[in-house]
Design a protein around this motif. Structure first.
Motif, mmCIF file in Angstrom:
data_model
loop_
_atom_site.group_PDB
_atom_site.id
_atom_site.type_symbol
_atom_site.label_atom_id
_atom_site.label_comp_id
_atom_site.label_asym_id
_atom_site.label_seq_id
_atom_site.Cartn_x
_atom_site.Cartn_y
_atom_site.Cartn_z
ATOM 1 N N ASP A 61 4.480 6.864 11.520
ATOM 2 C CA ASP A 61 5.078 7.404 10.301
ATOM 3 C C ASP A 61 5.548 6.253 9.409
ATOM 4 N N VAL A 62 4.932 6.099 8.239
ATOM 5 C CA VAL A 62 5.319 5.020 7.321
ATOM 6 C C VAL A 62 6.079 5.563 6.108
ATOM 7 N N SER A 63 6.370 6.856 6.126
ATOM 8 C CA SER A 63 7.010 7.479 4.958
ATOM 9 C C SER A 63 8.404 6.926 4.696
ATOM 10 N N THR A 64 9.052 6.388 5.745
ATOM 11 C CA THR A 64 10.411 5.852 5.573
ATOM 12 C C THR A 64 10.404 4.363 5.224
ATOM 13 N N TRP A 65 9.243 3.734 5.212
ATOM 14 C CA TRP A 65 9.184 2.315 4.868
ATOM 15 C C TRP A 65 9.444 2.155 3.373
ATOM 16 N N SER A 66 10.423 1.349 3.026
ATOM 17 C CA SER A 66 10.814 1.198 1.618
ATOM 18 C C SER A 66 9.665 0.724 0.737
ATOM 19 N N TYR A 67 8.822 -0.140 1.279
ATOM 20 C CA TYR A 67 7.744 -0.696 0.457
ATOM 21 C C TYR A 67 6.788 0.391 -0.002
ATOM 22 N N TYR A 68 6.481 1.328 0.886
ATOM 23 C CA TYR A 68 5.584 2.414 0.506
ATOM 24 C C TYR A 68 6.259 3.390 -0.457
ATOM 25 N N GLN A 69 7.585 3.444 -0.422
ATOM 26 C CA GLN A 69 8.288 4.253 -1.407
ATOM 27 C C GLN A 69 8.242 3.601 -2.786
ATOM 28 N N ILE A 70 8.174 2.262 -2.807
ATOM 29 C CA ILE A 70 8.090 1.532 -4.076
ATOM 30 C C ILE A 70 6.706 1.674 -4.697
ATOM 31 N N ILE A 71 5.654 1.423 -3.895
ATOM 32 C CA ILE A 71 4.295 1.441 -4.469
ATOM 33 C C ILE A 71 3.665 2.821 -4.431
ATOM 34 N N GLY A 72 4.226 3.746 -3.647
ATOM 35 C CA GLY A 72 3.717 5.120 -3.598
ATOM 36 C C GLY A 72 2.536 5.281 -2.656
ATOM 37 N N MET A 73 2.525 6.396 -1.948
ATOM 38 C CA MET A 73 1.435 6.687 -1.008
ATOM 39 C C MET A 73 0.781 8.031 -1.295
ATOM 40 N N ASP A 74 1.140 8.638 -2.415
ATOM 41 C CA ASP A 74 0.603 9.957 -2.733
ATOM 42 C C ASP A 74 -0.898 9.895 -2.967
ATOM 43 N N GLY A 75 -1.588 10.956 -2.570
ATOM 44 C CA GLY A 75 -3.013 11.068 -2.835
ATOM 45 C C GLY A 75 -3.871 10.238 -1.910
ATOM 46 N N THR A 76 -5.114 10.037 -2.325
ATOM 47 C CA THR A 76 -6.080 9.269 -1.549
ATOM 48 C C THR A 76 -6.742 8.245 -2.464
ATOM 49 N N ILE A 77 -7.621 7.458 -1.896
ATOM 50 C CA ILE A 77 -8.353 6.468 -2.683
ATOM 51 C C ILE A 77 -9.152 7.129 -3.806
ATOM 52 N N PHE A 78 -9.499 8.401 -3.634
ATOM 53 C CA PHE A 78 -10.302 9.117 -4.633
ATOM 54 C C PHE A 78 -9.462 9.760 -5.730
ATOM 55 N N THR A 79 -8.137 9.792 -5.546
ATOM 56 C CA THR A 79 -7.285 10.454 -6.538
ATOM 57 C C THR A 79 -6.283 9.515 -7.185
ATOM 58 N N ARG A 80 -6.191 8.279 -6.694
ATOM 59 C CA ARG A 80 -5.272 7.300 -7.276
ATOM 60 C C ARG A 80 -6.017 6.415 -8.275
ATOM 61 N N ILE A 81 -5.306 6.016 -9.320
ATOM 62 C CA ILE A 81 -5.903 5.150 -10.338
ATOM 63 C C ILE A 81 -6.403 3.853 -9.717
ATOM 64 N N ASP A 82 -5.545 3.192 -8.913
ATOM 65 C CA ASP A 82 -5.957 1.941 -8.264
ATOM 66 C C ASP A 82 -7.142 2.166 -7.329
ATOM 67 N N GLY A 83 -7.147 3.306 -6.648
ATOM 68 C CA GLY A 83 -8.203 3.589 -5.678
ATOM 69 C C GLY A 83 -9.573 3.715 -6.320
ATOM 70 N N VAL A 84 -9.671 4.542 -7.363
ATOM 71 C CA VAL A 84 -10.982 4.742 -7.996
ATOM 72 C C VAL A 84 -11.415 3.499 -8.771
ATOM 73 N N MET A 85 -10.428 2.724 -9.258
ATOM 74 C CA MET A 85 -10.770 1.482 -9.937
ATOM 75 C C MET A 85 -11.417 0.503 -8.963
ATOM 76 N N ILE A 86 -10.846 0.397 -7.760
ATOM 77 C CA ILE A 86 -11.406 -0.512 -6.751
ATOM 78 C C ILE A 86 -12.777 -0.026 -6.297
ATOM 79 N N LEU A 87 -12.940 1.283 -6.137
ATOM 80 C CA LEU A 87 -14.272 1.810 -5.814
ATOM 81 C C LEU A 87 -15.262 1.430 -6.911
ATOM 82 N N GLY A 88 -14.806 1.480 -8.157
ATOM 83 C CA GLY A 88 -15.647 1.070 -9.276
ATOM 84 C C GLY A 88 -16.008 -0.405 -9.192
ATOM 85 N N MET A 89 -15.049 -1.237 -8.766
ATOM 86 C CA MET A 89 -15.336 -2.661 -8.612
ATOM 87 C C MET A 89 -16.429 -2.894 -7.567
ATOM 88 N N PHE A 90 -16.306 -2.212 -6.448
ATOM 89 C CA PHE A 90 -17.338 -2.349 -5.415
ATOM 90 C C PHE A 90 -18.691 -1.853 -5.931
#
Length: 401
Positions: A61-90
Motif C-alpha cells: 500500500d503506497v497510498s500513505t506515502w507523502s510523495y505519491y500524495q504530492i505527485i498523485g497516483m490517480d488513473g493509469t498511464i492511459f488516462t494521465r497527461i504525463d502517461g500518454v505523453m510518454i507513450l507518445g514519446m516512445f
C-alpha cells in the motif's frame, strides 16, 4: 511526384535532423504544452508512478506515502497527461528509428556495463525525484518556469557530470575488448527490409497521431499531450538529443555543440512560458533547498555512469540498444526508492525551504531579464570553455611534436 516524395523522405525522415533546430523546436513545443496542459514536459514523475503501481501489484500500500500524495497516483498511464505523453514519446522514437532503418537489437554482453546501467540509472532517478525533476522538469523546462530550484539543479548537474566523467575514466570501469573472428564482416543492407520498416514506422506514427486527434475531441489536454509526446519523440530520436552527451562532451572533448543547442532551446521556450504565466497559467515552482543541489549532483553523476539521461535512454532503447533498457529500469527503481525515503529526507532537505520564483522576487519584467541574463551567461561560459579546451589541446599537440 515520386521523385519529390523520395527526396522529402530522404532529407526529412531518414537523415538525422539538425540538433540546434530540433532543440529549439522542442523548447517551443514544450511552451505550448505547458500552456494547454498546465504542466511541463517531464518524465520521471510518471516513472515514479510506474514504480508505485508495481508495488501495489505486489500488495504494498503506497497510498500513505507523502510523495505519491504530492505527485498523485490517480488513473493509469492511459488516462494521465504525463502517461500518454510518454507513450507518445516512445511512439515517436520507434517511428523515427524505423523510418531511418535505425533499429537493431544490440545486446549488452558485459555484466559490468549492466551493473553500471542499473546503478547509474537508479542514482539518476533518485536524484531527479529528490530535486522534483530531471534534465527536463528541473532544467530544460524548469528554468523557463522561473524556478530557482532549476538553477540550483542545473549547476549541480554540471558538477555531477564532471565528477562522473573523472570517475568513469578510472581503470576499474574499463571493459576488456574481445576480438571475435568475423566480427569485422560488413553486412549488406536489405532495401526491402528497410522499406518494410519505414512503412511500419509510418503506421505507428499515423495510428498514434490519429489517436491523439480522436482523444482531443473529448479531452483537449489529454489529446494534446499525446500529440506533443509524439513530436518530442520524433525530435529526440532524429536529432539524437541527449543531455548526458551535452555535458560529457564539454568535459571530455571540449565540444559544446549540444550544450549550446540546449541553451538556445531554453531561450526559445522561456518567452513562451512567460507569456502563458502572464495570461494566468500558474508556474511550476519547487523547493530551492539542498534537495535540488544534492539531487542534481546525484543525477549528473548517475547519467554519466549509466551512459544516458532520460531522453537519451528512451530513444536509444527504442533503437534496440539493450543497455539503455537497463538504464530505464534503474530509473524507475531509483525514483521509487526516493518516494519510499521522502518522508525521512524531505523535512531537512526540501520542505523547510522556500519555493523561490524569479518573477515574484524581481517582478515580471525583472524576473524575465534575470532568467535571460543567467542563460546568456551560461552560453558565454560554454563558449569560453570550448575555446579554452581547444586551445589547450592544440598547445599540447604542438609541444608533443
Amino acid at each position: 511526384m515520386k521523385e519529390i516524395w523520395l527526396q522529402f523522405k530522404q532529407d526529412y525522415l531518414i537523415k538525422y535532423w539538425n540538433p540546434v533546430a530540433a532543440v529549439i523546436a522542442a523548447g517551443l513545443i514544450s511552451a505550448y504544452y505547458f500552456g494547454v496542459t498546465g504542466t511541463y514536459w517531464a518524465v520521471t514523475g510518471e516513472f515514479t508512478r510506474w514504480g508505485g503501481h508495481a508495488l501495489q501489484a505486489l500488495g504494498i500500500d503506497v497510498s500513505t506515502w507523502s510523495y505519491y500524495q504530492i505527485i498523485g497516483m490517480d488513473g493509469t498511464i492511459f488516462t494521465r497527461i504525463d502517461g500518454v505523453m510518454i507513450l507518445g514519446m516512445f511512439a515517436g522514437c520507434i517511428s523515427a528509428a524505423l523510418w531511418a532503418n535505425n533499429v537493431k537489437w544490440r545486446n549488452q554482453p558485459h555484466v559490468k556495463r549492466i551493473v553500471q546501467a542499473l546503478i547509474g540509472g537508479a542514482l539518476a532517478g533518485f536524484g531527479a525525484r529528490l530535486a522534483m525533476g530531471c534534465n527536463l522538469a528541473s532544467l530544460f523546462t524548469g528554468i523557463p518556469q522561473f524556478s530557482v530550484h532549476a538553477w540550483f539543479f542545473t549547476i549541480a548537474t554540471a558538477l555531477g557530470t564532471y565528477l562522473g566523467v573523472k570517475v568513469t575514466l578510472l581503470p576499474i570501469f574499463r571493459v576488456k575488448l574481445e576480438l571475435k573472428k568475423g566480427a569485422a564482416t560488413l553486412k549488406t543492407s536489405d532495401p526491402k527490409r528497410a522499406q518494410r520498416r519505414f512503412w511500419l514506422g509510418m503506421i505507428i506514427f499515423i495510428l498514434y497521431l490519429t489517436g491523439s486527434l480522436y482523444v482531443m475531441q473529448s479531452s483537449v489536454k489529454l489529446g494534446f499531450a499525446m500529440l506533443c509526446g509524439l513530436a518530442f519523440g520524433l525530435l529526440i530520436e532524429r536529432a539524437q538529443i541527449c543531455f548526458t552527451s551535452a555535458f560529457r562532451d564539454l568535459w571530455v572533448t571540449g565540444r559544446a555543440y549540444m550544450a549550446k543547442a540546449i541553451i538556445f532551446g531554453i531561450l526559445a521556450g522561456t518567452i513562451g512560458v512567460f507569456s502563458y504565466i502572464q495570461l494566468g497559467v500558474p508556474a511550476k515552482i519547487m523547493w530551492a533547498g539542498p534537495n535540488a543541489i544534492i539531487g542534481g549532483l546525484l543525477f549528473g553523476f548517475g547519467i554519466v555512469l549509466a551512459g544516458g539521461c532520460e531522453t537519451g535512454w528512451m530513444y536509444r532503447s527504442m533503437e534496440g540498444q539493450v543497455h539503455f533498457i537497463w538504464v530505464g529500469i534503474g530509473n524507475v527503481v531509483g525514483s521509487t526508492l526516493l518516494a519510499y525515503m521522502w518522508d525521512d529526507l524531505a523535512p531537512m532537505l526540501a520542505l523547510d525551504y522556500e519555493k523561490l520564483n524569479l518573477l515574484k522576487e524581481f517582478g515580471a519584467v525583472g524576473g524575465l531579464i534575470v532568467n535571460y541574463g543567467l542563460l546568456i551567461l551560461c552560453l558565454i561560459l560554454v563558449i569560453w570553455w570550448e575555446k579554452r579546451f581547444i586551445s589547450k589541446a592544440k598547445a599540447k599537440l604542438a609541444r608533443s611534436q
